[in-house]
Design an enzyme around this catalytic site. Structure first.
Site, PDB file in Angstrom:
ATOM      1  N   CYS A 173       3.659  -6.036 -12.289  1.00  0.00           N
ATOM      2  CA  CYS A 173       4.230  -4.714 -12.890  1.00  0.00           C
ATOM      3  C   CYS A 173       3.532  -4.091 -14.216  1.00  0.00           C
ATOM      4  O   CYS A 173       2.263  -4.631 -14.389  1.00  0.00           O
ATOM      5  CB  CYS A 173       5.617  -5.257 -13.804  1.00  0.00           C
ATOM      6  N   ALA A 180       2.450  -6.853 -16.821  1.00  0.00           N
ATOM      7  CA  ALA A 180       1.035  -7.663 -16.409  1.00  0.00           C
ATOM      8  C   ALA A 180      -0.214  -6.732 -16.755  1.00  0.00           C
ATOM      9  O   ALA A 180      -1.027  -7.536 -16.884  1.00  0.00           O
ATOM     10  CB  ALA A 180       1.453  -7.983 -14.967  1.00  0.00           C
ATOM     11  N   ARG A 212      -4.799 -15.787 -16.798  1.00  0.00           N
ATOM     12  CA  ARG A 212      -5.783 -14.766 -16.259  1.00  0.00           C
ATOM     13  C   ARG A 212      -6.949 -15.401 -16.320  1.00  0.00           C
ATOM     14  O   ARG A 212      -8.226 -14.704 -15.792  1.00  0.00           O
ATOM     15  CB  ARG A 212      -5.491 -13.519 -16.826  1.00  0.00           C
ATOM     16  N   HIS A 258      -2.478  -0.502 -17.093  1.00  0.00           N
ATOM     17  CA  HIS A 258      -3.554  -0.320 -17.474  1.00  0.00           C
ATOM     18  C   HIS A 258      -3.769   0.954 -18.589  1.00  0.00           C
ATOM     19  O   HIS A 258      -4.456   0.892 -19.636  1.00  0.00           O
ATOM     20  CB  HIS A 258      -4.635  -0.269 -16.421  1.00  0.00           C
TER      21      HIS A 258
END
Lengths: 457, 533, 457, 533
Positions: D63, D66, D97, D197
């Site tokens: 999503c 994230a 991550r 992003h």
């Protein structure tokens, strides 16, 4: 620093043994004898031998290890130990009333040349050994072979004294488990049960050297192969001898009762377990059940899931021949590189099998029987390893060279679990492999700098 | 410590009968002399000891090799100890005694190594002496720095095949320029480890003691710690307190011991003897040859420690030292008592059996008393009558076939170096006060109706446990799990269960904690399942 | 240095959660749903939730974790997610054809207020859900409770949707194992079999999240409680709910089908295992067989043999309520001192039970529910411990404070074995205890100076 | 890389058909545009991307949260990142991550911490904004030193309950005197991580970039590393080589990134864009506002690295730099090739699928080519058409409902600080040469008949594995064990399976070893038992 005086330069020694990877025969004989139900092992020699063997086995098992001794003094050393042994029989039957007495000799009684079969025969004739009682013996001179030889000899003695061929074949396999943990024998029996095979597993130290705490000491715990079962081995279909140490008994059984045999590696690691199952398939025609195939698949899953942490790891190995062969092959099947593999016992089997296993994958591996830990340490000083797999004595090397250590084999005097959790079978192999993987990961975590310290592995 | 046993006299008698009845008649007769109900009213009560174990008996005992290499010689860390025999004996004595050793500045430390000639069949047939010599040379050549001394220990077959290890040692001493000492401690010698102690004492006395001929004097209140093997660091705790008092240890036999110190041992002013059994030979021989008197001490238990160190102060009879000793005792005892109080609450009145070695079955009774616990049965594994009855029993001990074979050294005062460390009349006085040269044994410290069992067998242990149901048993590794399978905690008093130190003041507190966890440990409460109760 | 910025001084926080000892409901619901045979868990919300949960479970099990999502976008967030769920049903039945779909909600769909039962009903009526297919659901808003609550809710949903009372009582027990490892459930089933008891264990993730490597991926592995078995729970004699997390389902079953229940602690550690066996005795009248008593005795043997290394050891514990209660009691029975015991979940059960267990032995123990690892770390900074028992996230504290760590509970992302070797039952307790003991001994060896480095322990 | 797929065109077509047939008709129609057989002859071949996942599909995707917190913002270690929402989202993004970060001298490092407002039911009902503010203040108060910046990340319910996190951030920025930046990255935004992003880029661009107004210039060949997250230490290996060449990194977005460096990023002479997908917004906005051009680079694979760094040298056009770059390349390539040779022998001709993120499915094709391996199927999890087709596709992309909701910042040249780092005509030339401002996407690098699969689903993966039986699949954690249960090794290319670095020259060797162990690992040979074979 630990073992600081060990020099890097390796000089061939002709006479001096330093930090042995073996001990002498009698303890192996005593351990094998404990695998007979109702048996009191008896050490024919100075009482120090018996004390050492009992202490050592106790330290490994954290369990009572009952055994008697002929308590030689100088007189016996000069005049022979037959009087001592006769007295010992008398004392043992009056005090401890064992079903079976298993006599092993020592370097002392062997050097004197005591003739045990004759002493036993005469003791039986003179009524010192009561009716219905079993006495067996093995010659276990300390200056020949090692503890493994002693185990082999006493196991062979079980066949020589007890196996009988009645003429009526029994639908059962004989399985000789090797000089292994009670957990291994226990798992082996379950494994055979899962396969649906009737069997006599001997010697069987499960429920002898791994007994429950009940508040009630039992001199003869419920485990051990019964004399009746041992007798019946002569009527079995087939003998599966696990490891080279089990071969002598299997051969004796073929000679005495014409039971055919196969010698297999210890069922530790995927390939060796597969060969064991295949041998059972071939000798009995059974089909492996789904539950067994599931366990097998889980072992393979473990191997594929975690291969990256094992792959290419340089491993040094020290232990008894049969264990070392099995673990070497297991490590190779996981992608690790056994670079030094040593054993204290003289063993062409060990050398041949390890060479076979390693020839393509680690062609320059050092494989040495009749070797000691001082030599192994020197090898490591010359080119380090990522992991050491060894019995407890490896801990000094591990500390000196800061190498992670997986304790495996015999003896393990400073950790717990070996007598409870097997390394035999697919499940046992998983246990061993988890231990190896977690040890490697523990070291990785220790050595990783903060910024690359991993949450997930 | 002199309180009566809480077990009735009658019960105790019945128990002894039950024990003996199980034996074949002859054995019963023999054993009856080793199993003695303590009667303080009986003058010079006797007990048989240091006699053969009947073959077939499941015994605690080991062999002469164990007593020599394993106990007395092995702890010297700056020497290489080579076992001449098949591999097992060297293997089994490898680090299992827990003698702790600190590497000195010279870096010499072979304690974690095991050396053996690993005799093979052909050696037994053709003789192993050349292999032994080669092994000694190899040991010498491999290492740098070189060991201070190399010792050789014969195991069972060596005597029979006739290897002249004494000759070899002599030859190698000259060849290598360092003392190579051989011990003929074959396992069948004597009746227990005890023979090995004697052999070790002889070897050291002949080859090490007094070999430092350069040092003429060591100043101060100097002592040797004798028969202290530094299991679990005991010697270090003892030395800590001694040092605090201003008493300097010259040499230790043999825990944390070094060769150099041993060669100067004859210069100490007095020998403090912990384990009478294993080291009394050395103490008496040193007294004869060099005039060094000995004091029997017991540094186990805070009151025992106080008593012992006061004897030392009495010996030196120096007001400053005496004052310092009292100061230290006041401080250390107060600290220890404060810490012991909590444990004593939980341990008071608990009963103990003690079956250990040649001195601990006695020494630990004092520490248990510090904790309020009663030792109701005790016995040694390999002691002699003097360890039970006191040295006054010595003249009464018959030399039998087994002891006759252990060499008794002829010792004379050293013409040049005999040097009594106190004036003769003072020594006489100290001897009269039993400060020096005396040990009264375990017996006087055992209360009425307690039981003494020399060289206990498995069968006897079994009966005693079932009858007396003690709260704790102090014993060794072979018995430990037998005892615990009966649901009774066992404290190993050879290896200390890998704990320690237990000597001295801090050791006493360590010990209290250790005993508490065993006697009051939660785990024992789960032996029976709820539906079994 | 790791976590260097954590101050020693503890300030009560009102709003900020740092280093949580919990996560949110849906993953627990997903894990429970995997314990139904042939079930595809479905996450009704944004696709990130499903991705996170699958990833996390995969990292713990190193196994495929199959689950679908309603893949909300902004439109669904505004207009509600019923269209997404209907589309999801269509897609799932066409592509994956599960026997059971178990829908859990998320904070998003809960905040929107999607009415799942109605959507399911309508989907069934309109034929989107084919005949014979089972769909269940649980409301698992992420802002209520924790992953444990989610597991409870989905387990309760199994009862609410599936349990049936036919009127014919079956001679079987229901056993709800708690939010535990597949190895635990597997062992529990064996344990019940050893006891000779018929049972329905649900949910059952064994053979679902611990499958063999066979070269053939199976979307629906052979494990999981079948719908048929779940239906039959309404006819059982009794329900044994293991742990507080299992209670809701047991209560629902009593309410719906009048099956009486007992709530027990997780059978980890001698006392809890004994109570479990006793409960089985009381509800079924069986006698524990010798083999079980032997295992029990071995556990006690382990405890008495090794007590000296555990006695008085200060231990910090972090984990889920049920595991923490069991391990706390186990440690006390071994003489260790749990001085800090925390859980991330709000749990009066946890607080009450831990207080009960510790009141005499560690009266000043800090016991906190709704706590986090930041707080635990601060406690440790204020007074150190000898051992930390925690899930994987404890590794940062262990490193920062140089404390030996035993990984226990959920999740463990960086070691192997939890899904293969149980902590349930006498045998599982032995495994856990061996792990604890060996970890302590490993540290002892590390820290002992050369001159006191031990060969035998 | 342009060699044809070893799978026949027919087989590939049949496979695509098999994939589509299983879907409901509407879904099949949609998916048919995402599954494309590469035809190099077709000009501007198209592929659908960045579209909704059909509900019920088992997808790789995550999503917006994230993508924002997890990917772009999280790696800044000297800041505190607070997740505003129920606990799960903060928990799951905690260290998973593998963005590596080295603590700088100031000691600030919160990377191993997880911060959340842990919203409860009452917060959902009554609003969570006060809890958020308290949480930010608590975070500020607890720590010393203070964080450089505090970020706030909204999760799903926050948007719905109407918490004004932007207002709160503004208020707290003033109150605490440090930048508090809020990101409305609720999970339902957009269709995948990609939305996050963009949101992260916007937030940084508005609040961090250019906020260092004191530093006026940074000398040298300066660059920013953009879209490089330092998984497994990739950034460090890249920086090692850049430094060796004399190229200085000003800021990294965002692996091992620091706040201070980020505020100076506008002073770098050029932006090097690794992950085009996640950072292209920032690159273009910086170009517009500050005149910093960008170069698309790929430092994965030794030849890709060489190509990329030559572009950088071309950009600076400095003979010394160019010479140094060539020198370094000669040295590094020779060393790496020598080490790769052994692995290539065992890997040559092996086939690979790649289903990863938004750039790696392209980048790693070059590294696999270095190893002699063929990528026969590839696709991104969350990329847009420009990542496949190149930026020339941008004008053709339709703005749909899901992307319309993601803010597009209006950016103008900064009146004072717009400062093109090269003369306009040079920039024009560089642009024409496609050295700057261009990315051609994955497609041109895929050979004939290879398959592109955007946003692959479990079902598609299943069919492709059974049909094409690749030797290795590069994918993520959710697929890994599915793939491996088929008996095919999987290399995780998000987390790198906890290995790395794989970038640069040393990384390539690391990678070769890692791939070799998977493709040729012994364990796989045991999947079938001997009696099953």
């Amino acid at each position: 620093m630990m073992l600081e005086l060990t020099p890097k330069e390796i000089i061939e020694r002709k006479a001096l043994r330093i930090n042995p990877a073996k001990t002498c025969q009698p303890i192996g004989a005593m351990y094998a004898a404990l695998g007979i139900h109702g048996c009191l092992p008896h050490s024919h020699g100075s009482q120090g031998c018996c004390a050492y063997h009992r202490s050592h086995l106790t330290r490994h098992y954290k369990e009572p290890i009952m055994a008697a001794t002929s308590s030689f003094t100088e007189g016996a050393a000069v005049f022979g130990g037959s009087a001592n042994l006769r007295q010992a029989f008398t004392t043992m039957y009056k005090l401890y009333n064992p079903d079976v007495i298993a006599v092993n000799t020592t370097c002392l009684s062997e050097t004197i040349g005591d003739d045990i079969p004759t002493i036993i025969r005469e003791a039986r004739e003179s009524g010192i050994i009561p009716e219905g009682k079993t006495v067996i013996h093995a010659n276990t001179p300390s200056y020949v072979g090692t503890h493994i030889t002693g185990w082999s000899n006493m196991t062979e003695a079980m066949v020589k004294y007890l196996s009988e061929k009645t003429g009526t074949t029994k639908n059962q396999l004989n399985v000789i488990p090797g000089y292994v943990e009670p957990s291994d024998v226990r798992h082996l029996k379950q494994f055979l049960q899962t396969l649906g095979v009737e069997s006599v597993v001997f010697p069987d130290t499960s429920d002898v050297v791994d007994t429950p705490q009940t508040g009630d000491f039992r001199m003869y715990p419920k485990g051990g192969t019964t004399v009746e079962a041992l007798r019946s081995t002569g009527d079995s279909l087939y003998t599966l001898a696990l490891g080279d140490a089990s071969k002598a008994a299997a051969v004796a059984l073929e000679n005495k009762c014409q039971v055919p045999y196969k010698v297999l590696d210890l069922p530790v690691g995927i390939a060796a377990c597969d060969r064991f199952v295949q041998a059972v398939i071939e000798t009995t025609g059974i089909e492996p059940p789904e539950s067994l195939m599931d366990e097998r698949g889980k072992l393979v899953d473990l191997m594929t899931d975690w291969q990256q942490y094992l792959y290419g790891k340089r491993v040094a190995l020290s232990g008894d021949p049969d264990q070392m062969v099995a673990v070497t092959e297991f490590l190779v099947s996981c992608g690790a590189k056994p670079v030094y593999v040593i054993t204290g016992t003289v063993s062409p089997y060990f050398v041949t099998r390890c060479k076979e296993i390693l020839k393509d994958w680690v062609p320059d591996a050092v494989i040495r029987d009749n070797a000691d830990l001082f030599y192994l340490h020197q090898l490591i000083k010359n080119k380090p390893v990522d992991l050491l797999i060894s019995n407890v004595y490896g801990k000094y090397i591990a500390r000196a060279e800061d190498i992670p250590l997986v304790r495996y084999g015999w003896p393990i005097l400073d950790r717990v679990g070996h007598s409870l959790f097997p390394s035999f079978g697919y499940r046992g192999s998983m246990h061993l492999l988890c231990n190896i993987i977690n040890t490697i990961l523990e070291r990785k975590d220790r050595d990783d700098p903060d910024e690359v310290f991993e949450l997930v592995l | 410590m002199l309180s009566r046993s809480p077990i009735s006299k009658e019960e105790t008698r019945e128990t002894v009968e039950e024990i003996l009845e199980a034996y074949p008649a002859k054995v019963a007769k023999k054993r009856s002399k080793h199993v003695i109900i303590r009667n303080p009213e009986e003058i010079d009560q006797e007990i048989a000891a240091n006699e053969r174990t009947t073959p077939g008996i499941i015994t605690q005992r080991g062999c002469a090799y164990a007593g020599c290499k394993g106990v007395v010689v092995g702890p010297f860390g700056d020497c290489i100890h080579i076992v001449h025999g098949p591999i097992g004996c060297s293997y089994y004595a490898w680090m299992t005694r827990r003698n702790q050793y600190k590497t000195r500045e010279d870096g010499r430390n072979w304690l974690n190594y095991s050396f053996s000639t690993d005799l093979q069949e052909e050696d037994i047939v053709f003789g192993g002496i050349n292999k032994l010599k080669t092994a000694v040379r190899e040991a010498y050549n491999i290492f740098d720095p070189k060991p201070k001394s190399i010792t050789i220990h014969a195991t069972c077959p060596v005597g029979l095949i006739g290897d002249d290890i004494q000759g070899a040692a002599k030859e190698l001493t000259e060849e290598l320029g360092l003392p190579v000492v051989a011990f003929n401690c074959e396992g069948y010698k004597g009746v227990s480890q005890s023979a090995g102690h004697h052999i070790a004492n002889n070897g050291f006395f002949k080859h090490w003691i007094g070999t430092d001929t350069e040092t003429e004097e060591i100043e101060g209140f100097t002592v040797n710690l004798m028969g202290e093997y530094n299991i679990g660091g005991d010697a270090w705790e003892i030395e800590r307190v001694l040092e605090k008092c201003g008493i300097k240890t010259v040499a230790t036999f043999s825990g944390d011991g070094t060769y150099d110190a041993a060669t100067k041992a004859h210069l100490a002013k007095v020998n403090l003897v912990m384990c009478h059994r294993s080291i009394n030979y050395m103490a008496t021989m040193m007294e004869t040859k060099y005039g060094v008197p000995w004091i029997k001490v017991n540094f186990i238990g805070i009151h025992a420690f106080a008593k012992s160190i006061r004897k030392v102060a009495r010996f030196f009879d120096n007001p400053e030292l005496t004052a310092r000793v009292e100061e230290v005792l006041t401080e250390e005892i107060a600290l220890a008592e404060a810490q012991l109080a909590e444990y004593r609450k939980r341990l008071e009145g608990k009963t103990v059996f003690l079956f250990v070695g040649g001195s601990r079955a006695h020494h630990y009774q004092e520490l248990f008393a510090d904790l309020g616990m009663k030792t109701i049965v005790a016995g040694y594994e390999f002691a002699h009558r003097d360890d039970y009855e006191g040295r006054q029993a010595l003249p009464k001990i018959r030399v039998d076939a087994d002891s006759r074979n252990i060499e008794e050294l002829e010792v004379e005062p050293d013409p040049e170096r005999y040097n009594p460390t106190r004036p003769p009349e003072v020594l006489e006085q100290l001897r009269e006060e039993k400060v020096i040269g005396d040990y009264e044994g375990m017996m006087p410290d055992m209360g009425e109706d307690t039981l003494l069992v020399d060289n206990i067998s498995h069968h006897e242990l079994d009966v005693l446990i079932k009858r007396f149901k003690p709260d704790l048993i102090g014993s060794g590794i072979k018995d430990k799990y037998i005892i615990e399978k009966f649901g009774i905690p066992c404290k190993q008093l050879h290896s200390y269960d890998y704990g320690g130190p237990f000597a001295g003041f801090r050791g006493a507190v360590n010990f209290a904690k250790d005993v508490d966890l065993r006697v009051n440990g939660q785990a024992w409460k789960y032996i029976k399942a709820p539906w079994q109760k």
